[in-house]
Every structure is written in structure tokens, then in C-alpha cells.
Design a protein around this motif. Structure first.
Motif, PDB file in Angstrom:
ATOM      1  N   GLU A 270     -13.970 -38.506  31.975  1.00 28.76           N
ATOM      2  CA  GLU A 270     -13.401 -37.398  31.202  1.00 28.76           C
ATOM      3  C   GLU A 270     -13.472 -37.703  29.705  1.00 28.76           C
ATOM      4  O   GLU A 270     -13.818 -36.838  28.890  1.00 28.76           O
ATOM      5  CB  GLU A 270     -11.959 -37.142  31.631  1.00 28.76           C
ATOM      6  CG  GLU A 270     -11.307 -35.951  30.947  1.00 28.76           C
ATOM      7  CD  GLU A 270      -9.914 -35.662  31.460  1.00 28.76           C
ATOM      8  OE1 GLU A 270      -9.192 -34.898  30.787  1.00 28.76           O
ATOM      9  OE2 GLU A 270      -9.535 -36.202  32.518  1.00 28.76           O
ATOM     10  N   ALA A 271     -13.177 -38.966  29.358  1.00 23.79           N
ATOM     11  CA  ALA A 271     -13.250 -39.360  27.948  1.00 23.79           C
ATOM     12  C   ALA A 271     -14.687 -39.302  27.441  1.00 23.79           C
ATOM     13  O   ALA A 271     -14.945 -38.906  26.301  1.00 23.79           O
ATOM     14  CB  ALA A 271     -12.682 -40.772  27.773  1.00 23.79           C
ATOM     15  N   GLY A 272     -15.635 -39.684  28.297  1.00 21.83           N
ATOM     16  CA  GLY A 272     -17.038 -39.643  27.899  1.00 21.83           C
ATOM     17  C   GLY A 272     -17.525 -38.224  27.681  1.00 21.83           C
ATOM     18  O   GLY A 272     -18.288 -37.951  26.737  1.00 21.83           O
ATOM     19  N   ARG A 273     -17.110 -37.316  28.548  1.00 21.92           N
ATOM     20  CA  ARG A 273     -17.497 -35.915  28.373  1.00 21.92           C
ATOM     21  C   ARG A 273     -16.879 -35.333  27.110  1.00 21.92           C
ATOM     22  O   ARG A 273     -17.518 -34.569  26.373  1.00 21.92           O
ATOM     23  CB  ARG A 273     -17.090 -35.097  29.596  1.00 21.92           C
ATOM     24  CG  ARG A 273     -17.923 -35.423  30.824  1.00 21.92           C
ATOM     25  CD  ARG A 273     -17.652 -34.476  31.987  1.00 21.92           C
ATOM     26  NE  ARG A 273     -18.568 -34.769  33.081  1.00 21.92           N
ATOM     27  CZ  ARG A 273     -19.812 -34.341  33.152  1.00 21.92           C
ATOM     28  NH1 ARG A 273     -20.298 -33.557  32.190  1.00 21.92           N
ATOM     29  NH2 ARG A 273     -20.599 -34.659  34.162  1.00 21.92           N
ATOM     30  N   ALA A 274     -15.631 -35.714  26.848  1.00 23.60           N
ATOM     31  CA  ALA A 274     -14.962 -35.223  25.642  1.00 23.60           C
ATOM     32  C   ALA A 274     -15.667 -35.744  24.387  1.00 23.60           C
ATOM     33  O   ALA A 274     -15.830 -35.003  23.405  1.00 23.60           O
ATOM     34  CB  ALA A 274     -13.497 -35.644  25.646  1.00 23.60           C
ATOM     35  N   LEU A 275     -16.082 -37.004  24.422  1.00 21.88           N
ATOM     36  CA  LEU A 275     -16.772 -37.568  23.264  1.00 21.88           C
ATOM     37  C   LEU A 275     -18.084 -36.842  23.011  1.00 21.88           C
ATOM     38  O   LEU A 275     -18.391 -36.471  21.873  1.00 21.88           O
ATOM     39  CB  LEU A 275     -17.036 -39.057  23.485  1.00 21.88           C
ATOM     40  CG  LEU A 275     -17.691 -39.780  22.294  1.00 21.88           C
ATOM     41  CD1 LEU A 275     -16.673 -40.001  21.186  1.00 21.88           C
ATOM     42  CD2 LEU A 275     -18.300 -41.107  22.716  1.00 21.88           C
ATOM     43  N   ARG A 276     -18.867 -36.610  24.082  1.00 23.73           N
ATOM     44  CA  ARG A 276     -20.150 -35.927  23.896  1.00 23.73           C
ATOM     45  C   ARG A 276     -19.952 -34.484  23.469  1.00 23.73           C
ATOM     46  O   ARG A 276     -20.713 -33.958  22.646  1.00 23.73           O
ATOM     47  CB  ARG A 276     -20.965 -35.981  25.190  1.00 23.73           C
ATOM     48  CG  ARG A 276     -21.633 -37.296  25.489  1.00 23.73           C
ATOM     49  CD  ARG A 276     -22.591 -37.824  24.456  1.00 23.73           C
ATOM     50  NE  ARG A 276     -23.499 -36.880  23.853  1.00 23.73           N
ATOM     51  CZ  ARG A 276     -24.640 -37.222  23.243  1.00 23.73           C
ATOM     52  NH1 ARG A 276     -25.010 -38.502  23.192  1.00 23.73           N
ATOM     53  NH2 ARG A 276     -25.411 -36.328  22.688  1.00 23.73           N
ATOM     54  N   ALA A 277     -18.929 -33.815  24.008  1.00 24.40           N
ATOM     55  CA  ALA A 277     -18.643 -32.447  23.570  1.00 24.40           C
ATOM     56  C   ALA A 277     -18.299 -32.431  22.088  1.00 24.40           C
ATOM     57  O   ALA A 277     -18.706 -31.521  21.351  1.00 24.40           O
ATOM     58  CB  ALA A 277     -17.506 -31.857  24.400  1.00 24.40           C
ATOM     59  N   GLY A 278     -17.584 -33.449  21.644  1.00 19.95           N
ATOM     60  CA  GLY A 278     -17.258 -33.543  20.222  1.00 19.95           C
ATOM     61  C   GLY A 278     -18.487 -33.771  19.369  1.00 19.95           C
ATOM     62  O   GLY A 278     -18.597 -33.211  18.270  1.00 19.95           O
TER      63      GLY A 278
ATOM     64  N   LEU B  16     -20.620 -48.810  27.073  1.00 15.94           N
ATOM     65  CA  LEU B  16     -19.922 -47.534  27.221  1.00 15.94           C
ATOM     66  C   LEU B  16     -18.824 -47.640  28.279  1.00 15.94           C
ATOM     67  O   LEU B  16     -17.738 -47.053  28.110  1.00 15.94           O
ATOM     68  CB  LEU B  16     -20.918 -46.439  27.597  1.00 15.94           C
ATOM     69  CG  LEU B  16     -21.960 -46.088  26.536  1.00 15.94           C
ATOM     70  CD1 LEU B  16     -22.931 -45.044  27.083  1.00 15.94           C
ATOM     71  CD2 LEU B  16     -21.303 -45.570  25.262  1.00 15.94           C
ATOM     72  N   ALA B  17     -19.091 -48.373  29.354  1.00 15.96           N
ATOM     73  CA  ALA B  17     -18.070 -48.562  30.390  1.00 15.96           C
ATOM     74  C   ALA B  17     -16.863 -49.300  29.824  1.00 15.96           C
ATOM     75  O   ALA B  17     -15.708 -48.976  30.155  1.00 15.96           O
ATOM     76  CB  ALA B  17     -18.668 -49.327  31.572  1.00 15.96           C
ATOM     77  N   ALA B  18     -17.106 -50.281  28.959  1.00 18.22           N
ATOM     78  CA  ALA B  18     -16.006 -51.034  28.349  1.00 18.22           C
ATOM     79  C   ALA B  18     -15.138 -50.133  27.463  1.00 18.22           C
ATOM     80  O   ALA B  18     -13.946 -50.414  27.278  1.00 18.22           O
ATOM     81  CB  ALA B  18     -16.561 -52.196  27.533  1.00 18.22           C
ATOM     82  N   ARG B  19     -15.731 -49.045  26.951  1.00 22.76           N
ATOM     83  CA  ARG B  19     -14.974 -48.075  26.154  1.00 22.76           C
ATOM     84  C   ARG B  19     -14.355 -46.975  27.014  1.00 22.76           C
ATOM     85  O   ARG B  19     -13.717 -46.059  26.495  1.00 22.76           O
ATOM     86  CB  ARG B  19     -15.892 -47.437  25.101  1.00 22.76           C
ATOM     87  CG  ARG B  19     -16.368 -48.386  24.030  1.00 22.76           C
ATOM     88  CD  ARG B  19     -17.441 -47.754  23.145  1.00 22.76           C
ATOM     89  NE  ARG B  19     -16.973 -46.570  22.432  1.00 22.76           N
ATOM     90  CZ  ARG B  19     -17.741 -45.809  21.646  1.00 22.76           C
ATOM     91  NH1 ARG B  19     -19.033 -46.112  21.500  1.00 22.76           N
ATOM     92  NH2 ARG B  19     -17.231 -44.759  21.033  1.00 22.76           N
ATOM     93  N   GLY B  20     -14.588 -47.048  28.318  1.00 24.36           N
ATOM     94  CA  GLY B  20     -14.038 -46.041  29.215  1.00 24.36           C
ATOM     95  C   GLY B  20     -14.785 -44.728  29.190  1.00 24.36           C
ATOM     96  O   GLY B  20     -14.243 -43.693  29.588  1.00 24.36           O
ATOM     97  N   LEU B  21     -16.063 -44.754  28.783  1.00 28.71           N
ATOM     98  CA  LEU B  21     -16.836 -43.521  28.620  1.00 28.71           C
ATOM     99  C   LEU B  21     -17.728 -43.202  29.816  1.00 28.71           C
ATOM    100  O   LEU B  21     -18.136 -42.049  29.988  1.00 28.71           O
ATOM    101  CB  LEU B  21     -17.678 -43.604  27.346  1.00 28.71           C
ATOM    102  CG  LEU B  21     -16.882 -43.796  26.044  1.00 28.71           C
ATOM    103  CD1 LEU B  21     -17.820 -43.967  24.864  1.00 28.71           C
ATOM    104  CD2 LEU B  21     -15.934 -42.630  25.815  1.00 28.71           C
ATOM    105  N   VAL B  22     -18.065 -44.214  30.632  1.00 30.92           N
ATOM    106  CA  VAL B  22     -18.805 -43.993  31.875  1.00 30.92           C
ATOM    107  C   VAL B  22     -18.140 -44.804  32.973  1.00 30.92           C
ATOM    108  O   VAL B  22     -17.471 -45.814  32.713  1.00 30.92           O
ATOM    109  CB  VAL B  22     -20.304 -44.385  31.753  1.00 30.92           C
ATOM    110  CG1 VAL B  22     -20.996 -43.560  30.681  1.00 30.92           C
ATOM    111  CG2 VAL B  22     -20.473 -45.875  31.490  1.00 30.92           C
TER     112      VAL B  22
END
Length: 300
Positions: free
Chosen positions: A240-248, A226-232
Motif C-alpha cells: 500500500e505504501a509503495g502504491r501511494a509513493l508511485r501515485a505521488g 525497496l522491501a527494506a523501505r516497506g514499498l514492496v
């Protein structure tokens, strides 16, 4: 193309958040099965070890699938480590036949609901009306591509209204859950990544997710992915990207869960929500259900 139109129409017909609110109201009624002492009594009578809740949990929840093996159950449940599933399945079916588990499941719910909701509520007209409305919603839930919803929808309906309400709640929560897995897959989150990303947005502490059986190494590897994807970030908190993904993911889950409530209509859905207030309070107030859970109820 037609399927997309149906989903879009259902979403448009349902007030944003209504599908999630109905899940929040119904889930405690379903979940009493996994925590009520009456359910553990019934499980023990079948021969299950009740020193921990998992032998009966896997039996109760997987029984509608028949004598399914660990690969199929792990696929349907998704968030559990396959090694954890393999500890309890297929051993569950060596202890009791799925048909016997299903019969005991209804007995457990009958006893638990009478104890928690109270005899007057179980026999009252409000619960009978709620059961009829919830059944209408459950029967409108399309089960294509939703194995746990379909397996529960295929079971015969019980006669008693409180058992009808429980079965409807079960079909609807598995319908939502199956759709949630589709949303996770669309977001590119594998089973352990789904949990790590959910913990990262504060749905529950990491310790709560330990019940799913992933090792520290598996959890750490998922966090690295997930870190490699910029999500954590480096501390494991959602970016911010991780929160947006989970909100989606949650928004997509709501959309996929909208059809039963669109079919029931806003007036009857609102009426059901009102009728569920008392049973919901009784279930929450019983003290049997955990304050924090892997579903993120109250947090998402």
C-alpha cells in the motif's frame, strides 16, 4: 518561493489529469521515430547498425545534447543502466556527427509521418492548426533544470506543419520526462529502483523493463532496498505504501508538466486534443508501436 507560486498557479489552472492526457495523445507521434521503418532506413544510411533499435535510439534521442558522453546521457535518460548507455555512447558520434543525426532525424519523421498519417492528413488544415497550438504549448514550457527539454527547445523550428507538430511533441514529452526524473529523485528512487517500483504497481511486466539493461543482481538488490523501505512485499508486488509513493510520483509529474497547458489555456488545449485524435489513431493503428512500454502509457 516565487517558483513554488508559479507551479501552484499552473496546477490550479489545469484540470487534474489534463497534462497526462495530452502526453498520452502526443507521445505516439514522437515515438514513431524509434520504430518506423523509414527511421531505420535513415539510420542505416548514416552507418548505424539497425539489427537492433538501440544504436539509432541513442543517436536520435541524445543528438540534441551534442556529442555527449555516456555519463551525461545516462544522467539525462536516467532509467538505462550506465553499462548499457556506454555500449552505444560515445560510439554513436563515431558513426555520425550529432548535426547529421539531427538532419536525418527530421527526414525520418517526415517520411514516417507521411506514411503513417497519410499525405492528405499531413497537408490538411487540421494538422496545421494542431501544429500551431502544440508549438505555443512547447514554447511556454520552462526548461530550467530540464536538460533534454532545453536541448530540443533550442533547435530551430522546421517549416512543415507535421514536423512542427513532431518537434513540439518532442519538447513537451522531454519537458515532462525531465520533470518526472525530479519527481523520482524527490521520492528517493534511484534509476533501477524507479523501474522496479513501477513494475511492482503493474505498469508493465518485468520483462519489458529488461530493455534498460540492468542485471538480475542489480534488479534484485533494488527490490531488496525497496522491501527494506516497506514499498514492496516478498514477491516484489507493491505494498500500500509503495502504491501511494508511485501515485505521488505520477501526481508530482503531472504538476510539473502543467505549465505549458496552463499557458495554452483550457479551450485551446481541448481543441488540440480534438485535433490530435486522428493522428493518434493512425499512430496507434500502424502496429509499429509496442503494446506494452516502459512509460506505463495506458496503465498510469
Amino acid at each position: 518561493m516565487g517558483g513554488a507560486t508559479v507551479r501552484e498557479n499552473a496546477v490550479e489552472a489545469v484540470e487534474p489529469g489534463r497534462a497526462r492526457r495530452m502526453w498520452h495523445l502526443l507521445e505516439p507521434l514522437h515515438a514513431l521515430l524509434y520504430y518506423a521503418p523509414e527511421a531505420f532506413d535513415e539510420a542505416a544510411a548514416l552507418g548505424y547498425d539497425t539489427g537492433e533499435r538501440w544504436p539509432s535510439y541513442f543517436a536520435w534521442r541524445a543528438a540534441p545534447l551534442g556529442a555527449a558522453g555516456p555519463v551525461r546521457v545516462a544522467s539525462a535518460f536516467y532509467s538505462f543502466s550506465p553499462a548499457t548507455v556506454a555500449r552505444y555512447v560515445p560510439a554513436a558520434w563515431a558513426t555520425a556527427d550529432p548535426a547529421d543525426v539531427l538532419a536525418a532525424r527530421l527526414r525520418a519523421v517526415d517520411r514516417a509521418h507521411r506514411s503513417v498519417l497519410g499525405a492528405d492528413a499531413v497537408a490538411g488544415p487540421g494538422l496545421a492548426e494542431a501544429a500551431a497550438l502544440a508549438r505555443r504549448a512547447a514554447e511556454a514550457a520552462g526548461c530550467g533544470g530540464r536538460p533534454l527539454a532545453a536541448a530540443n527547445a533550442e533547435l530551430p523550428w522546421p517549416d512543415a506543419p507535421h514536423l512542427v507538430l513532431w518537434q513540439a511533441a518532442t519538447v513537451l514529452r522531454e519537458h515532462r520526462g525531465d520533470g518526472h526524473l525530479a519527481a523520482l529523485l524527490a521520492a528517493g528512487l534511484d534509476p533501477v529502483e524507479a523501474l522496479v517500483s513501477f513494475a511492482a504497481v503493474g505498469a508493465a511486466p518485468e520483462s519489458v523493463f529488461a530493455s534498460r539493461g540492468w542485471s538480475a543482481a542489480e534488479w534484485s538488490a533494488a527490490r531488496d532496498r525497496l522491501a527494506a523501505r516497506g514499498l514492496v512485499d516478498a514477491d516484489g508486488a507493491a505494498t500500500e505504501a509503495g502504491r501511494a509513493l508511485r501515485a505521488g510520483v505520477e501526481r508530482h509529474t503531472d504538476e510539473l508538466a502543467a505549465a505549458p497547458w496552463a499557458a495554452l489555456g483550457p479551450e485551446d488545449t481541448g481543441r488540440l486534443a480534438d485535433l490530435l485524435g486522428g493522428p493518434w489513431l493512425a499512430a496507434i493503428g500502424s502496429g509499429l508501436l509496442p503494446a506494452e512500454n516502459t512509460l506505463g502509457i495506458g496503465k498510469v
